[in-house]
Scaffold this motif. Sequence first.
Motif, short mmCIF file in Angstrom:
data_model
loop_
_atom_site.label_atom_id
_atom_site.label_comp_id
_atom_site.label_asym_id
_atom_site.label_seq_id
_atom_site.Cartn_x
_atom_site.Cartn_y
_atom_site.Cartn_z
N ARG A 169 -13.55 6.59 10.03
CA ARG A 169 -14.24 5.39 9.55
C ARG A 169 -13.29 4.58 8.68
N ILE A 170 -13.67 3.32 8.47
CA ILE A 170 -12.95 2.45 7.55
C ILE A 170 -13.89 2.20 6.37
N LEU A 224 -9.58 8.03 14.23
CA LEU A 224 -10.15 7.23 13.16
C LEU A 224 -11.59 7.65 12.95
N TYR A 240 -6.21 9.99 4.50
CA TYR A 240 -6.70 8.66 4.17
C TYR A 240 -5.52 7.72 4.08
N LEU A 251 -3.55 -1.69 7.17
CA LEU A 251 -4.25 -0.58 7.83
C LEU A 251 -4.05 -0.52 9.33
N ALA A 259 -8.68 3.90 5.53
CA ALA A 259 -8.98 4.43 6.86
C ALA A 259 -8.98 5.95 6.77
N ILE A 269 -3.04 2.83 11.27
CA ILE A 269 -4.01 3.54 12.12
C ILE A 269 -3.41 3.73 13.51
#
Length: 131
Positions: free
Chosen positions: A29-30, A27, A46, A12, A36, A16
Amino acid sequence: MEILVNIDVPKLAPAIDFYTAALPLSLGRIIDGDVAELTGAAATLYLLRKPAGSRPVKSLGDGRQYTRHWTPVHLDFVVDNVEEAAKRAIGAGAVQESECVQWKGSKCISFSDPFGHGFCLIEFAGDSYSD
């Protein structure tokens, strides 16, 4: 109807970093450490952490590979200025795979991301393709 875009990546953090540097995405949220959520486009993207070699379906013997690959489905990101967007994408680690092609009122440059996925940056003269 809402469209979600899911992109498999081996890790990730670098994904990201790439997508938020290459495109005007943020970003959101995770989720559970494996997903992500990136916002800032007409569709939510995503990034899904999926290890190399894992198989999305049993019938695919080789599983996921994160070297350059081709699929008939890819992402096109519509930008205001394709030359400036290309500089940003390359600066983030994208590989330019074509020169700028002009077609039906658009300018398009093809790229691959660091995970083998192809994508295009497209600038339209109007709202969409024209005759």
